[in-house]
Design a protein around this motif. Sequence first.
Motif, PDB file in Angstrom:
ATOM      1  N   TYR A 272      -7.562   4.297   0.710  1.00 45.52           N
ATOM      2  CA  TYR A 272      -6.525   3.961   1.685  1.00 45.52           C
ATOM      3  C   TYR A 272      -6.290   5.109   2.653  1.00 45.52           C
ATOM      4  O   TYR A 272      -6.095   4.894   3.853  1.00 45.52           O
ATOM      5  CB  TYR A 272      -5.231   3.610   0.955  1.00 45.52           C
ATOM      6  CG  TYR A 272      -4.102   3.199   1.868  1.00 45.52           C
ATOM      7  CD1 TYR A 272      -4.297   2.271   2.883  1.00 45.52           C
ATOM      8  CD2 TYR A 272      -2.819   3.732   1.702  1.00 45.52           C
ATOM      9  CE1 TYR A 272      -3.274   1.884   3.709  1.00 45.52           C
ATOM     10  CE2 TYR A 272      -1.786   3.352   2.528  1.00 45.52           C
ATOM     11  CZ  TYR A 272      -2.007   2.434   3.530  1.00 45.52           C
ATOM     12  OH  TYR A 272      -0.975   2.049   4.348  1.00 45.52           O
ATOM     13  N   GLU A 273      -6.317   6.347   2.152  1.00 45.07           N
ATOM     14  CA  GLU A 273      -6.136   7.501   3.031  1.00 45.07           C
ATOM     15  C   GLU A 273      -7.274   7.589   4.046  1.00 45.07           C
ATOM     16  O   GLU A 273      -7.056   7.885   5.219  1.00 45.07           O
ATOM     17  CB  GLU A 273      -6.067   8.785   2.197  1.00 45.07           C
ATOM     18  CG  GLU A 273      -4.847   8.886   1.303  1.00 45.07           C
ATOM     19  CD  GLU A 273      -3.536   8.812   2.070  1.00 45.07           C
ATOM     20  OE1 GLU A 273      -3.478   9.363   3.192  1.00 45.07           O
ATOM     21  OE2 GLU A 273      -2.583   8.197   1.567  1.00 45.07           O
TER      22      GLU A 273
ATOM     23  N   MET B 129       0.813  -1.205   0.000  1.00 46.33           N
ATOM     24  CA  MET B 129       0.000   0.000   0.000  1.00 46.33           C
ATOM     25  C   MET B 129       0.853   1.265   0.000  1.00 46.33           C
ATOM     26  O   MET B 129       0.452   2.300  -0.518  1.00 46.33           O
ATOM     27  CB  MET B 129      -0.928   0.004   1.227  1.00 46.33           C
ATOM     28  CG  MET B 129      -2.003  -1.057   1.198  1.00 46.33           C
ATOM     29  SD  MET B 129      -3.127  -0.905  -0.218  1.00 46.33           S
ATOM     30  CE  MET B 129      -2.483  -2.168  -1.302  1.00 46.33           C
ATOM     31  N   ARG B 130       2.063   1.182   0.558  1.00 43.73           N
ATOM     32  CA  ARG B 130       2.959   2.339   0.545  1.00 43.73           C
ATOM     33  C   ARG B 130       3.435   2.664  -0.863  1.00 43.73           C
ATOM     34  O   ARG B 130       3.903   3.762  -1.130  1.00 43.73           O
ATOM     35  CB  ARG B 130       4.161   2.085   1.467  1.00 43.73           C
ATOM     36  CG  ARG B 130       3.844   2.253   2.946  1.00 43.73           C
ATOM     37  CD  ARG B 130       5.117   2.382   3.767  1.00 43.73           C
ATOM     38  NE  ARG B 130       5.890   1.163   3.778  1.00 43.73           N
ATOM     39  CZ  ARG B 130       5.746   0.195   4.683  1.00 43.73           C
ATOM     40  NH1 ARG B 130       4.837   0.314   5.634  1.00 43.73           N
ATOM     41  NH2 ARG B 130       6.488  -0.898   4.635  1.00 43.73           N
ATOM     42  N   LYS B 131       3.293   1.710  -1.762  1.00 40.68           N
ATOM     43  CA  LYS B 131       3.680   1.963  -3.149  1.00 40.68           C
ATOM     44  C   LYS B 131       2.700   2.898  -3.855  1.00 40.68           C
ATOM     45  O   LYS B 131       3.013   3.451  -4.908  1.00 40.68           O
ATOM     46  CB  LYS B 131       3.745   0.648  -3.933  1.00 40.68           C
ATOM     47  CG  LYS B 131       4.936  -0.232  -3.589  1.00 40.68           C
ATOM     48  CD  LYS B 131       4.976  -1.438  -4.500  1.00 40.68           C
ATOM     49  CE  LYS B 131       6.183  -2.310  -4.230  1.00 40.68           C
ATOM     50  NZ  LYS B 131       6.218  -3.489  -5.129  1.00 40.68           N
ATOM     51  N   LEU B 132       1.514   3.049  -3.284  1.00 45.02           N
ATOM     52  CA  LEU B 132       0.511   3.879  -3.929  1.00 45.02           C
ATOM     53  C   LEU B 132       1.016   5.291  -4.188  1.00 45.02           C
ATOM     54  O   LEU B 132       0.860   5.836  -5.286  1.00 45.02           O
ATOM     55  CB  LEU B 132      -0.755   3.932  -3.064  1.00 45.02           C
ATOM     56  CG  LEU B 132      -1.647   2.692  -3.074  1.00 45.02           C
ATOM     57  CD1 LEU B 132      -2.716   2.813  -2.011  1.00 45.02           C
ATOM     58  CD2 LEU B 132      -2.270   2.495  -4.431  1.00 45.02           C
ATOM     59  N   ARG B 133       1.641   5.877  -3.183  1.00 41.29           N
ATOM     60  CA  ARG B 133       2.135   7.251  -3.340  1.00 41.29           C
ATOM     61  C   ARG B 133       3.240   7.313  -4.376  1.00 41.29           C
ATOM     62  O   ARG B 133       3.294   8.240  -5.194  1.00 41.29           O
ATOM     63  CB  ARG B 133       2.637   7.778  -1.996  1.00 41.29           C
ATOM     64  CG  ARG B 133       3.136   9.215  -2.045  1.00 41.29           C
ATOM     65  CD  ARG B 133       3.395   9.753  -0.666  1.00 41.29           C
ATOM     66  NE  ARG B 133       2.173   9.764   0.117  1.00 41.29           N
ATOM     67  CZ  ARG B 133       2.121  10.123   1.404  1.00 41.29           C
ATOM     68  NH1 ARG B 133       3.218  10.488   2.034  1.00 41.29           N
ATOM     69  NH2 ARG B 133       0.972  10.117   2.053  1.00 41.29           N
ATOM     70  N   GLN B 134       4.146   6.330  -4.375  1.00 42.44           N
ATOM     71  CA  GLN B 134       5.219   6.303  -5.359  1.00 42.44           C
ATOM     72  C   GLN B 134       4.665   6.179  -6.770  1.00 42.44           C
ATOM     73  O   GLN B 134       5.138   6.837  -7.691  1.00 42.44           O
ATOM     74  CB  GLN B 134       6.166   5.135  -5.075  1.00 42.44           C
ATOM     75  CG  GLN B 134       6.947   5.266  -3.769  1.00 42.44           C
ATOM     76  CD  GLN B 134       7.767   4.019  -3.494  1.00 42.44           C
ATOM     77  OE1 GLN B 134       7.278   3.067  -2.892  1.00 42.44           O
ATOM     78  NE2 GLN B 134       8.996   4.003  -3.958  1.00 42.44           N
ATOM     79  N   MET B 135       3.654   5.335  -6.930  1.00 39.82           N
ATOM     80  CA  MET B 135       3.060   5.141  -8.248  1.00 39.82           C
ATOM     81  C   MET B 135       2.411   6.423  -8.743  1.00 39.82           C
ATOM     82  O   MET B 135       2.496   6.761  -9.928  1.00 39.82           O
ATOM     83  CB  MET B 135       2.037   4.010  -8.191  1.00 39.82           C
ATOM     84  CG  MET B 135       2.644   2.637  -7.948  1.00 39.82           C
ATOM     85  SD  MET B 135       1.414   1.415  -7.431  1.00 39.82           S
ATOM     86  CE  MET B 135       0.320   1.406  -8.839  1.00 39.82           C
TER      87      MET B 135
ATOM     88  N   GLU C 209       0.174  -6.544 -10.452  1.00 42.07           N
ATOM     89  CA  GLU C 209       1.609  -6.803 -10.325  1.00 42.07           C
ATOM     90  C   GLU C 209       2.270  -5.787  -9.404  1.00 42.07           C
ATOM     91  O   GLU C 209       3.119  -6.129  -8.583  1.00 42.07           O
ATOM     92  CB  GLU C 209       2.284  -6.772 -11.698  1.00 42.07           C
ATOM     93  CG  GLU C 209       1.879  -7.910 -12.617  1.00 42.07           C
ATOM     94  CD  GLU C 209       2.337  -9.260 -12.108  1.00 42.07           C
ATOM     95  OE1 GLU C 209       3.257  -9.318 -11.266  1.00 42.07           O
ATOM     96  OE2 GLU C 209       1.772 -10.281 -12.557  1.00 42.07           O
ATOM     97  N   LEU C 210       1.889  -4.527  -9.533  1.00 45.28           N
ATOM     98  CA  LEU C 210       2.495  -3.474  -8.716  1.00 45.28           C
ATOM     99  C   LEU C 210       2.100  -3.590  -7.251  1.00 45.28           C
ATOM    100  O   LEU C 210       2.935  -3.459  -6.358  1.00 45.28           O
ATOM    101  CB  LEU C 210       2.095  -2.101  -9.259  1.00 45.28           C
ATOM    102  CG  LEU C 210       2.867  -1.609 -10.484  1.00 45.28           C
ATOM    103  CD1 LEU C 210       2.132  -0.442 -11.139  1.00 45.28           C
ATOM    104  CD2 LEU C 210       4.282  -1.190 -10.107  1.00 45.28           C
ATOM    105  N   LEU C 211       0.824  -3.824  -6.996  1.00 46.94           N
ATOM    106  CA  LEU C 211       0.323  -3.849  -5.624  1.00 46.94           C
ATOM    107  C   LEU C 211       0.300  -5.238  -5.004  1.00 46.94           C
ATOM    108  O   LEU C 211       0.066  -5.379  -3.809  1.00 46.94           O
ATOM    109  CB  LEU C 211      -1.094  -3.270  -5.579  1.00 46.94           C
ATOM    110  CG  LEU C 211      -1.226  -1.790  -5.937  1.00 46.94           C
ATOM    111  CD1 LEU C 211      -2.684  -1.382  -5.941  1.00 46.94           C
ATOM    112  CD2 LEU C 211      -0.426  -0.931  -4.969  1.00 46.94           C
TER     113      LEU C 211
END
Length: 257
Positions: free
Chosen positions: A247-248, A181-187, A208-210
């Motif tokens: 998520y936020e 889930m922390r990848k969301l901001r990076q994406m 694949e990303l999440l």
Amino acid sequence: MKKTIALLFTCIGLVAFSQEKAQDPQEIEAIIVNAQTDEPLESVHVINLNQVKGTISDSKGKFRIPAAVNDTLYLTYLGFKPQKVRVTNDMFKFADTRIALTELAYALEEVIIRPYQLTGFLEIDVKNLPINTAYQYSISGLSKSYEAGNKNPSAVTKVLGAILNPADLLRNLFGKRPRQMRKLRQMKEDDQIRDLLASKFDRETLTELLQLEKVDIEDILSNCNYSESFIQTANDLQILDAISSCYEEYKVLNRGN
């Protein structure tokens, strides 16, 4: 004098070490070609799933992307089978690494749809009919039962989450994957990834990303009050933004608990 020399070598070693660290992350360069024709492929989307960085191949099929050994690259191109490539040491040493993508087959064989093979004999046809595997769950105090789809540990959890409190289901889905889930901001901050997702509708790159299943994505959005129409028709970028917003909200709710 000896102490001075030893101190000098120590300083030199620290400087060299800091220079090596400053060079991280490294970049790799490779060429993407058609496996059938060996021709370079332009505009192939390349995503580093570990570092959440994206890029696109140029007219010669070349691309450069930040990477480290054992990172996984995910390559997608319209009409070609998506491919995962593990980054190895030789990719940093040689710039002519070639990655071949296989073209999808478009020829489809004729398919005759027959849901059940019926013979006309009742005794035989009854045995050939499929058994309904959708299990019903009843809860004390409620007048009706609920169907969870199949008999597995997550089935009961989804039923309870849908009945009692949508936030419970979100906590179950988000809480198990905090790193993903922390990848969301990076994406959301990478323009190349956003451009790719804006042109996608199949959810394959998102999964694949999440590292989420498609059914999990649908469950998340459904329990964040997104309509079935939006879930089925939105492009992957819109889905990403919706999951991020959800998520936020979940984090705020979870902080209150």
